[in-house]
Scaffold this motif. Structure first.
Motif, PDB file in Angstrom:
ATOM      1  N   ASN A 112     -12.801  11.160  -5.434  1.00  0.00           N
ATOM      2  CA  ASN A 112     -12.655  11.961  -4.219  1.00  0.00           C
ATOM      3  C   ASN A 112     -11.312  12.679  -4.201  1.00  0.00           C
ATOM      4  N   GLY A 113     -10.251  11.988  -4.615  1.00  0.00           N
ATOM      5  CA  GLY A 113      -8.939  12.610  -4.663  1.00  0.00           C
ATOM      6  C   GLY A 113      -8.887  13.761  -5.656  1.00  0.00           C
ATOM      7  N   LEU A 225      -5.189   9.329  -4.406  1.00  0.00           N
ATOM      8  CA  LEU A 225      -4.882   9.156  -5.829  1.00  0.00           C
ATOM      9  C   LEU A 225      -3.752   8.147  -6.039  1.00  0.00           C
ATOM     10  N   ARG A 226      -2.773   8.153  -5.144  1.00  0.00           N
ATOM     11  CA  ARG A 226      -1.666   7.196  -5.261  1.00  0.00           C
ATOM     12  C   ARG A 226      -2.166   5.765  -5.110  1.00  0.00           C
ATOM     13  N   ILE A 231      -4.015   0.593  -7.902  1.00  0.00           N
ATOM     14  CA  ILE A 231      -4.954  -0.510  -8.156  1.00  0.00           C
ATOM     15  C   ILE A 231      -5.502  -0.438  -9.573  1.00  0.00           C
ATOM     16  N   LEU A 232      -5.895   0.751 -10.032  1.00  0.00           N
ATOM     17  CA  LEU A 232      -6.481   0.885 -11.361  1.00  0.00           C
ATOM     18  C   LEU A 232      -5.477   0.553 -12.462  1.00  0.00           C
ATOM     19  N   ASP A 238       1.745  -3.625  -2.837  1.00  0.00           N
ATOM     20  CA  ASP A 238       2.999  -3.181  -2.213  1.00  0.00           C
ATOM     21  C   ASP A 238       3.623  -4.255  -1.329  1.00  0.00           C
ATOM     22  N   ASP A 239       2.787  -5.049  -0.681  1.00  0.00           N
ATOM     23  CA  ASP A 239       3.314  -6.040   0.253  1.00  0.00           C
ATOM     24  C   ASP A 239       3.571  -7.400  -0.396  1.00  0.00           C
ATOM     25  N   LEU A 240       3.578  -7.436  -1.730  1.00  0.00           N
ATOM     26  CA  LEU A 240       3.793  -8.693  -2.443  1.00  0.00           C
ATOM     27  C   LEU A 240       5.031  -8.560  -3.332  1.00  0.00           C
ATOM     28  N   ASP A 241       6.116  -9.205  -2.932  1.00  0.00           N
ATOM     29  CA  ASP A 241       7.373  -9.194  -3.691  1.00  0.00           C
ATOM     30  C   ASP A 241       7.339 -10.350  -4.690  1.00  0.00           C
ATOM     31  N   LEU A 242       7.231 -10.020  -5.982  1.00  0.00           N
ATOM     32  CA  LEU A 242       7.100 -11.063  -7.001  1.00  0.00           C
ATOM     33  C   LEU A 242       8.331 -11.956  -7.080  1.00  0.00           C
ATOM     34  N   ALA A 243       9.502 -11.401  -6.833  1.00  0.00           N
ATOM     35  CA  ALA A 243      10.714 -12.229  -6.839  1.00  0.00           C
ATOM     36  C   ALA A 243      10.639 -13.261  -5.714  1.00  0.00           C
ATOM     37  N   ASP A 244      10.124 -12.851  -4.569  1.00  0.00           N
ATOM     38  CA  ASP A 244       9.967 -13.774  -3.443  1.00  0.00           C
ATOM     39  C   ASP A 244       8.902 -14.820  -3.752  1.00  0.00           C
TER      40      ASP A 244
END
Length: 327
Positions: A112-113, A225-226, A231-232, A238-244
């Protein structure tokens, strides 16, 4: 003794590689409930108006209406793909499709994008040409058709709004909703252009309205598209901080270190995580592995809302047997 040692080592390796999940394994990849009926209703509304608008644009010699019709074509394609994707994601996981076809919604959003970008470029070229050499435009026809289009899109937006509110994380439904909303604003701009032409006779207003439509399409395309690309390409949510995440997991009792930590999204709203968790050596001999796994999963659920995670428990000495470690 040699065979007995090898068998014992294999058994211990199996114990260390354990996958935890609060839902039964048979439910992994089970499609989330979705309803394509709102999308189909909106699709029928737009198809009916598209035919009407193309005829009116040709009769009124309006580029703005043709621009809207081009946008409507992308909307029709978007809604058709959205309905198709919503049907695909209902298929259960089987065979090689271990998560089912849930990624179909992401592919639909990406296509779609791309469609929006292609149509926007075509309209932009035509609009610039009409700015340089304005064509005669029937302002009255433009206003009438734009108002009818706005009414149709208000109805389509209302139909889609319920599905959007119920599942805001679904990128596919969001894409369909954004398409229709951008069309609504485009028709408002087109109606304004028609009024300007009727009052002042400034026919370039038609091309200016077309460029406004292009801007709306470009904005919508970028967002789709962003998010689809994120995801692809299996970027961390975005809401998951791996360091945290790592800091929380290391606080679990007997956990020494966490490495090879990966997080990605299977489909909208379905974060997944895997990690190698280094624990103290005696945990394997005293049977502490199940308790540690429970605590690790509880930590993810409570602090990060991650329900599906795979942990590999290992002693510190195991690191020397691994190559190409990730952070």
């Amino acid at each position: 003794m040699g065979q007995w040692s090898r068998d014992r080592r294999i058994a211990r390796d199996r114990e260390r590689r354990v996958t935890t999940d609060p839902v039964p394994a048979s439910r992994h990849g089970e499609p989330r409930p979705s309803d394509e009926r709102p999308v189909l209703v909106a699709l029928l509304l737009l198809v009916g108006f598209l035919v009407f608008e193309v005829v009116a644009a040709l009769l009124g010699h309006s580029l703005a209406l043709l621009a809207d019709a081009g946008h409507m074509v992308s909307d029709v394609v978007a809604l058709a793909m959205s309905a198709w994707a919503l049907r695909l994601v209902k298929r259960p996981a089987q065979g090689r499709w271990t998560y089912g076809l849930q990624r179909a919604e992401i592919l639909s959003a990406a296509v779609n994008g791309v469609t929006l970008v292609a149509v926007a470029l075509l309209i932009a070229v035509e609009a610039i040409q009409h700015l340089v050499r304005p064509h005669h435009v029937d302002g009255g026809v433009v206003v009438v058709v734009a108002l009818v289009g706005a009414a149709v899109n208000v109805l389509a937006t209302y139909v889609l709004s319920k599905a959007h509110r119920e599942n805001r994380e679904n990128l596919n439904i969001r894409g369909a909703y954004v398409h229709v909303m951008s069309d609504l604003f485009a028709f408002i701009a087109t109606a304004v252009a028609g009024v300007v032409i009727m009052i002042s006779g400034w026919e370039r207003a038609d091309a200016v309205a077309s460029l406004f439509v292009v801007a709306l399409m470009a904005r919508s395309a970028w967002g789709l598209l962003r998010d689809a690309g994120t995801i692809l390409l299996q970027a961390a949510p975005d809401d998951l901080d791996l360091a945290d995440v790592r800091a929380h997991l290391v606080r679990v009792t007997h956990v020494v270190n966490v490495h090879d930590l990966h997080a990605w999204t299977v489909a909208s709203g379905q974060p997944t995580l895997s990690a190698h968790v280094v624990v103290e050596e005696f945990c394997f001999n005293q049977g502490d592995s199940p308790r540690i796994l429970d605590e690790l999963q509880r930590c993810l659920n409570e602090h990060f809302a991650v329900a599906h995670a795979t942990f590999q428990l290992e002693p510190a000495t195991h690191e020397s047997h691994e190559e190409g470690l990730h952070p």
